[in-house]
Design an enzyme around this catalytic site. Structure first.
Site, PDB file in Angstrom:
ATOM      1  N   GLY A   1      37.484  36.788  48.002  1.00  0.00           N
ATOM      2  CA  GLY A   1      38.691  36.106  48.481  1.00  0.00           C
ATOM      3  C   GLY A   1      38.448  34.849  49.290  1.00  0.00           C
ATOM      4  O   GLY A   1      39.282  34.478  50.119  1.00  0.00           O
TER       5      GLY A   1
ATOM      6  N   ASN B   1      38.611  31.851  48.123  1.00  0.00           N
ATOM      7  CA  ASN B   1      39.665  30.907  47.714  1.00  0.00           C
ATOM      8  C   ASN B   1      41.003  31.285  48.338  1.00  0.00           C
ATOM      9  O   ASN B   1      41.782  30.401  48.710  1.00  0.00           O
ATOM     10  CB  ASN B   1      39.760  30.835  46.186  1.00  0.00           C
TER      11      ASN B   1
ATOM     12  N   MET C   1      39.805  38.733  38.264  1.00  0.00           N
ATOM     13  CA  MET C   1      38.866  38.932  37.151  1.00  0.00           C
ATOM     14  C   MET C   1      39.443  39.816  36.044  1.00  0.00           C
ATOM     15  O   MET C   1      38.719  40.616  35.451  1.00  0.00           O
ATOM     16  CB  MET C   1      37.556  39.536  37.688  1.00  0.00           C
TER      17      MET C   1
ATOM     18  N   LEU D   1      45.049  38.226  31.600  1.00  0.00           N
ATOM     19  CA  LEU D   1      46.456  38.591  31.460  1.00  0.00           C
ATOM     20  C   LEU D   1      46.904  38.298  30.023  1.00  0.00           C
ATOM     21  O   LEU D   1      46.518  37.289  29.443  1.00  0.00           O
ATOM     22  CB  LEU D   1      47.292  37.793  32.467  1.00  0.00           C
TER      23      LEU D   1
ATOM     24  N   HIS E   1      38.871  27.676  38.283  1.00  0.00           N
ATOM     25  CA  HIS E   1      37.708  28.041  37.469  1.00  0.00           C
ATOM     26  C   HIS E   1      36.501  27.224  37.951  1.00  0.00           C
ATOM     27  O   HIS E   1      36.619  26.008  38.153  1.00  0.00           O
ATOM     28  CB  HIS E   1      37.986  27.756  35.996  1.00  0.00           C
TER      29      HIS E   1
ATOM     30  N   GLU F   1      48.348  31.150  27.192  1.00  0.00           N
ATOM     31  CA  GLU F   1      47.797  32.290  26.450  1.00  0.00           C
ATOM     32  C   GLU F   1      46.319  32.104  26.069  1.00  0.00           C
ATOM     33  O   GLU F   1      45.664  33.052  25.668  1.00  0.00           O
ATOM     34  CB  GLU F   1      48.663  32.577  25.211  1.00  0.00           C
TER      35      GLU F   1
ATOM     36  N   LEU G   1      32.438  22.498  48.105  1.00  0.00           N
ATOM     37  CA  LEU G   1      32.753  21.078  47.874  1.00  0.00           C
ATOM     38  C   LEU G   1      33.932  20.863  46.926  1.00  0.00           C
ATOM     39  O   LEU G   1      34.551  19.804  46.945  1.00  0.00           O
ATOM     40  CB  LEU G   1      31.527  20.350  47.314  1.00  0.00           C
ATOM     41  N   ALA G   2      34.213  21.860  46.091  1.00  0.00           N
ATOM     42  CA  ALA G   2      35.258  21.639  45.079  1.00  0.00           C
ATOM     43  C   ALA G   2      36.398  22.669  45.166  1.00  0.00           C
ATOM     44  O   ALA G   2      37.534  22.314  45.494  1.00  0.00           O
ATOM     45  CB  ALA G   2      34.633  21.642  43.690  1.00  0.00           C
ATOM     46  N   GLU G   3      36.105  23.928  44.920  1.00  0.00           N
ATOM     47  CA  GLU G   3      37.185  24.917  44.787  1.00  0.00           C
ATOM     48  C   GLU G   3      38.074  24.991  46.023  1.00  0.00           C
ATOM     49  O   GLU G   3      39.306  24.976  45.915  1.00  0.00           O
ATOM     50  CB  GLU G   3      36.607  26.311  44.524  1.00  0.00           C
TER      51      GLU G   3
END
Ligand code: GAR
Length: 202
Positions: A15, A17, A94, A97, A113, A151, A182-184
């Site tokens: 968690g 993020n 993870m 759907l 991602h 989808e 640095l990114a997410e």
């Protein structure tokens, strides 16, 4: 009455993020939306503790206990409806759907991602595996992508991307941490704010 977009965050693990979103909410970077609910498919996800500490309602939905993908997704949809959720954020969630689920929320589901889509994405590419694949291939630049979910796994419209250089001695673990830092953790809150603001401005 609050005019903020009502956000649910779906998680499975550590968690970090989710934490970036909570921190962004507290600092005001995320101000057009508010996290109302955290749903985990894993009862021992540390993300649940992060949510509880921030005073956010949590719910565990177990596919195993419910017995089928259909019942699992229905339980999530029921919780989203009950809480009047506008935006669903997949933050290290993870579980794939189905189209039944994704088509019910067009441009309402956001995923982060850990690569520059369309590289190293789609079925089988999740978590550390993504960084292993980038290192195996020998790319010199990787990064993270935030996109809408449709989808096609990792195939929806891209919202934000950020590149991260690969260093000579990187391991999947060091690369994963740097891509997160640095990114997410930057582009996920920024994208959620962007989508929340656009929705409330409609
Ligand atoms: C993150 O790196 C996220 O991008 C990745 O899993 C990690 C979850 O970490 N997600 C995927 O690979 C989805 N295809 P977190 O639980 O600490 O946020």
């Amino acid at each position: 009455m609050s005019n903020k977009a009502r956000i649910a965050v779906l998680v499975s693990g550590g968690g970090t993020n989710l934490q970036a979103l909570i921190d962004a909410q507290q600092s005001g970077i995320l101000h057009s939306g508010e996290i109302k609910l955290v749903i985990s498919n894993n009862p021992s996800a540390f993300a649940l503790e992060r949510a509880a500490k921030a005073g956010i309602d949590t719910l565990v939905v177990s596919k195993k206990a419910l017995g089928s993908q259909d019942k699992f997704e229905q339980a999530i949809m029921d919780a989203l409806n009950e809480n009047g959720i506008d935006i669903i954020v997949l933050a290290g969630f993870m579980s794939i759907l189905s189209e039944r689920f994704t088509s019910a929320y067009p441009k309402r589901i956001i995923n982060v991602h850990p690569s520059l889509i369309p590289s190293f994405c789609g079925k089988g590419f999740y978590g550390l595996r993504v960084h292993e694949a980038a290192l195996e291939y020998g790319v010199k630049v990787t990064g993270a992508t935030v996109h809408f979910v449709n989808e096609v796994p990792d195939g929806g419209e891209i919202i934000l991307q950020k590149a991260v250089k690969i260093l000579k001695n990187d391991t999947p673990e060091t690369l994963q941490k740097r891509v997160m830092r640095l990114a997410e953790w930057k582009i996920l809150p920024a994208a959620v704010e962007q989508v929340s603001a656009a929705m409330k401005g409609e």
